[in-house]
Design an enzyme around this catalytic site. Structure first.
Site, short mmCIF file in Angstrom:
data_model
loop_
_atom_site.label_atom_id
_atom_site.label_comp_id
_atom_site.label_asym_id
_atom_site.label_seq_id
_atom_site.Cartn_x
_atom_site.Cartn_y
_atom_site.Cartn_z
N CYS A 1 5.67 -0.80 0.04
CA CYS A 1 4.50 -1.38 -0.64
C CYS A 1 3.61 -0.35 -1.30
CB CYS A 1 3.70 -2.26 0.31
SG CYS A 1 3.54 -1.56 1.93
N GLU B 1 9.44 -4.33 -14.71
CA GLU B 1 10.08 -5.39 -13.92
C GLU B 1 9.06 -6.37 -13.33
OE1 GLU B 1 10.02 -2.20 -13.15
OE2 GLU B 1 9.90 -1.80 -11.01
FE1 HC0 Z 1 -2.90 -0.53 -0.07
FE2 HC0 Z 1 -1.34 -2.48 -0.06
S1 HC0 Z 1 -2.32 -1.62 1.79
S2 HC0 Z 1 -0.74 -0.40 -0.78
O1 HC0 Z 1 -2.55 0.94 0.95
O2 HC0 Z 1 1.14 -2.78 1.38
O3 HC0 Z 1 -3.60 0.42 -2.81
O4 HC0 Z 1 -5.72 -1.12 0.65
O5 HC0 Z 1 -3.56 -3.06 -1.54
O6 HC0 Z 1 -0.24 -3.77 -2.58
O7 HC0 Z 1 -2.14 -5.13 0.96
C1 HC0 Z 1 -3.44 0.14 -1.74
C2 HC0 Z 1 -4.70 -0.78 0.34
C3 HC0 Z 1 -2.94 -2.34 -0.90
C4 HC0 Z 1 -0.63 -3.33 -1.60
C5 HC0 Z 1 -1.83 -4.20 0.53
C6 HC0 Z 1 0.23 -2.67 0.76
#
Ligand code: HC0
Ligand code: SF4
Length: 581
Positions: free
Chosen positions: A309, A376
Site C-alpha cells: 500500500c 493503471e
Molecule cells: Fe498511508 Fe495508507 S497508511 S499509505 O502510510 O496502506 O500516505 O496515513 O493513506 O493509501 O490507509 C499514506 C497514511 C495512507 C494508503 C492508508 C495505506
C-alpha cells in the site's frame, strides 16, 4: 566519558560525541545548516560542508566544524568569539549571494532553515551580493519540484536518499560554482530510480526540494459548480495536521479536520480509513489463500506476502527487486481503492458519470501524488484519484480560507465511505497495516473471536522488527521494516535465506511509516515527534467501538450490495493491480 569546557562551562559526554553534541548538552545553541541528526537513528549527515557551526578550539590554528569534530578530553571551546562570528557571517554572505531572493513566494517560506539563520544573524547587507548566480531550470515531477538555484550543497538529501533510503537517486555532480546535487546525468527525477518517498524534501533546509503543490487545482475544482468534489483523508494526517495550528505533536484533530474540509466546500467528506478496512478485506484474504495453499503443499505459491500500500515502496521494488514482482500483495493501496469505489459504486449511487466527480486525497505523503497519476489507476484517461495534496498543503488551504481551525467544532465524516475501524487508523504507523491484517486473518483462520486485538509485539520504532504470533495451530512469523534502507536489509536477508522464513512482511518507505511521511509538517529530524503521532493513532484505535476491519458495517454492506466477496470477480477488477519492471 570525555570532559571538556565550552564557553567556560564544564561538560562530560560519552566517547564518540562531537563538540556539537557536547554543546547541546549545555543548551548552547550553535547554528547548523548541513548537519542532520535523525534522533533515535544512527543516521547523521557527515558532509560538514556548510561550515556555519565553526567554533574556536584552544591550541588549534583553524576553526573547527563542531558537527564533525570529535570532543576530546581537556578541550577548551569557544562558540561566540569575534573570529567565530566573522567566519559565520562570511559563510552566510556567500550562501546568500548565490541564493534567489524570492522568499515571499517560496514554498519553504516560514519553514526555511536558511531564512531562519539569516534572521538570527541579522545580516543587513552582503559584501558579495553582486556575484554570479546559478541559472538551473526547475525539474518538475508529479510529486517533487527541484529548484537547484536554491540548493546550498548541504547534501542532506543525498545522505537521506543514499544512506537511509539506499535508493541512490541523488549525488553531487560538477565542481566549484557548478556543483549541484542531481540524479545521474542530470536526468529529471521522474526518469530516475527515485521512489518519490519525499524524505529528501523532508530534510532539505531550503526550498530546493519541495512538493508539487496542487492546492490551486483543488480550489478550482471546489469552485466549479459542475463538479462533485469528494475528499478522503489518510490515517496519519489527523495525528499531525494540528501541529500547523499550534497544537502539541500527537494531538488528534480528526473532528476539526472533517469540519474544516466541509467548510472548505468539499461535497462529501470521507475517510481513507474506510478504504484501509477494504484493503484488509482483500489483503488478508489473499494472505490466507496463499497460506492455505502453501500448507497444502502448493509449491507455486509465494510467501512471504509483502504489503503493497506504500507507493514509494512499490516503486522501490519495481526498480530494485524486479525478480520479486510476484511476491507483494496485488491489493491496491487504500488511496486507490477509495478512488476506484468512489468513481464506480458511489458515483452510481449519486447517479452521476465518473468524470463529473473529482476525488481529492489528503495524504502525509508525496509518493501518493505520483501513485494517483499512474496510468493503471484510471479509466479512459480519467483517474480514480484526481488530486493528492499533503497535510502541509491542506493546512495552507485552511489558513488561506480564513478558517479558525482551533475553534471549529468536532464533526464526523459522511456516510458511507467515512465509516472505519480502529484497525484502519493504525495503518498510518509502522506495523499498523500488518496488525490490522492479523486481527482479521486470525479470526477468519480460527473462526474464533480474538480475546485481545492489540498485538504489542508488532509495534515500536525499531527499523526492522519481527514477531511470532500464534494463530490456532500455527505460529505466524511476521516481519516489519520502515525506511527503504531497512526494507532492503530485510529483503536481502529473505532473498538469501539468511532468516527463518516469514509468512508476511509489512514495508513502509518512510521512517516511522506514514506518520513520518514526506508531506507531514516538518519535524526537522526530531523523531520523537513522529513517535507522538504514532501514539495518537493507537489512542484513536483504542477509542473506536469497532477495531477489526471485517466488522465495519459499511464495508460489509459494500460487499453485499456491490462487490460480492473478497477476491471475487468485481473485487478483483476494482481493487487489485499489477506491477511493472
Ligand atoms: Fe498511508 Fe495508507 S497508511 S499509505 O502510510 O496502506 O500516505 O496515513 O493513506 O493509501 O490507509 C499514506 C497514511 C495512507 C494508503 C492508508 C495505506
Ligand atoms: Fe531519494 Fe526519496 Fe528523494 Fe527520491 S524522493 S530522491 S528516493 S529521498
Amino acid at each position: 566519558m570525555i570532559d571538556l569546557t565550552i564557553d567556560g562551562r564544564p561538560v562530560s559526554v560519552p566517547e564518540g560525541s562531537t563538540i556539537l553534541d557536547a554543546a547541546k548538552k549545555l543548551d548552547i545553541n550553535i547554528p547548523t545548516l548541513c548537519h542532520l541528526d535523525l534522533e533515535g537513528t544512527p543516521m547523521v549527515n557527515k558532509a560538514a560542508s556548510c561550515r556555519i557551526c565553526v567554533v574556536e578550539v584552544e591550541g588549534r590554528r583553524n576553526l573547527a566544524p563542531s558537527c564533525a569534530t570529535p570532543a576530546t578530553n581537556g578541550m577548551v571551546i569557544k562558540t561566540n568569539t569575534i573570529r567565530v562570528l566573522n567566519a559565520r557571517k562570511t559563510v552566510m554572505e556567500l550562501l546568500l549571494s548565490d541564493h534567489p531572493k524570492d522568499c515571499l513566494v517560496c514554498a519553504k517560506s516560514g519553514n526555511c532553515e536558511l531564512q531562519d539563520l539569516a534572521e538570527k544573524f541579522g545580516l543587513r547587507e552582503n559584501r558579495f551580493e553582486h556575484g554570479a548566480q546559478s541559472t538551473y531550470v526547475k525539474d518538475v515531477s508529479p510529486a517533487i519540484e527541484r529548484d537547484m538555484n536554491k540548493c546550498i550543497m548541504c547534501r542532506r538529501c543525498e545522505t537521506m536518499c543514499n544512506e537511509v533510503q539506499t535508493v541512490g537517486a541523488l549525488s553531487g555532480i560538477n565542481r566549484g560554482f557548478d556543483a549541484v546535487v542531481s540524479p545521474a546525468f542530470e536526468m529529471p527525477l521522474d526518469e530516475s530510480v527515485c521512489t518519490f518517498c519525499g524524505q529528501c524534501v523532508a530534510v532539505c533546509p531550503t526550498g530546493a526540494l519541495v512538493e508539487r503543490d496542487y492546492t490551486w487545482k483543488v480550489i478550482e475544482a471546489l469552485a466549479d459548480p459542475d463538479k462533485v468534489v469528494v475528499v478522503q483523508t489518510a490515517p496519519a494526517v489527523r495525528a499531525a495536521l494540528g501541529e500547523e495550528f499550534g497544537y502539541e505533536p500527537g494531538t488528534l484533530v480528526t473532528g476539526k479536520m472533517a469540519a474544516a474540509l466541509r467548510t472548505l466546500g468539499f461535497d462529501h467528506v470521507f475517510d481513507t480509513d474506510f478504504a484501509a478496512d477494504l484493503t484488509i478485506m482483500e489483503e488478508a484474504s489473499e494472505f490466507l489463500d496463499r497460506l492455505t495453499r502453501h500448507l497444502e503443499g502448493d509449491t507455486s505459491v509465494k510467501l512471504p506476502i509483502l504489503t503493497s500500500c506504500c507507493p514509494a515502496w512499490v516503486k522501490f521494488f519495481e526498480h530494485q527487486y524486479p525478480d520479486l514482482m510476484d511476491v507483494p500483495s496485488t491489493a491496491k493501496s487504500p488511496q486507490q481503492m477509495f478512488g476506484a469505489i468512489a468513481k464506480s459504486f458511489y458515483a452510481e449511487k449519486l447517479g452521476i458519470p465518473r468524470d463529473k466527480m473529482v476525488v481529492v486525497s489528503i495524504m502525509p505523503c508525496l509518493a501518493k501524488k505520483y501513485e494517483c497519476a499512474r496510468e493503471e489507476f484510471s479509466v479512459d484517461g480519467n483517474p480514480d484519484v484526481d488530486l493528492s495534496i499533503t497535510t502541509r498543503e491542506l493546512a495552507h488551504m485552511i489558513k488561506q480560507a480564513n478558517i479558525d481551525f482551533r475553534n471549529l467544532p468536532d464533526e464526523d465524516f459522511d456516510d458511507p465511505m467515512g465509516a472505519s475501524t480502529g484497525a484502519a487508523v493504525i495503518f498510518g504507523t509502522t506495523g499498523g497495516v500488518i496488525e490490522a491484517a492479523v486481527r482479521s486473518a486470525a479470526e477468519w483462520a480460527t473462526g474464533q473471536e480474538l480475546d485481545k486485538v492489540d498485538f504489542e509485539s508488532l509495534r515500536g520504532l525499531d527499523g526492522c522488527r519481527e514477531a511470532k504470533i500464534p494463530v490456532g495451530d500455527l505460529v505466524l512469523h511476521i516481519g516489519i521494516a520502515h525506511g527503504l534502507g531497512n526494507a532492503r536489509r530485510l529483503l536481502d536477508a529473505v532473498r538469501n535465506n539468511e532468516v527463518e522464513p516469514f509468512h508476511a512482511i509489512e514495508i513502509m518507505a518512510c521512517p516511522g511509516g506514514c506518520v513520518g511521511g514526506g508531506g507531514q509538517p516538518y519535524h526537522h529530524g526530531h523523531m520523537e515527534i513522529v513517535a507522538k503521532r504514532a501514539q495518537a493513532l493507537y489512542r484513536e484505535d483504542e477509542g473506536k467501538p469497532i477495531r477489526k476491519s471485517h466488522e465495519n458495517p459499511s464495508i460489509k454492506a459494500l460487499y453485499e450490495e456491490y462487490l460480492g466477496k473478497p477476491l471475487g470477480e468485481k473485487a478483483h477488477h476494482l481493487l487489485h493491480t499489477h506491477y511493472f519492471k
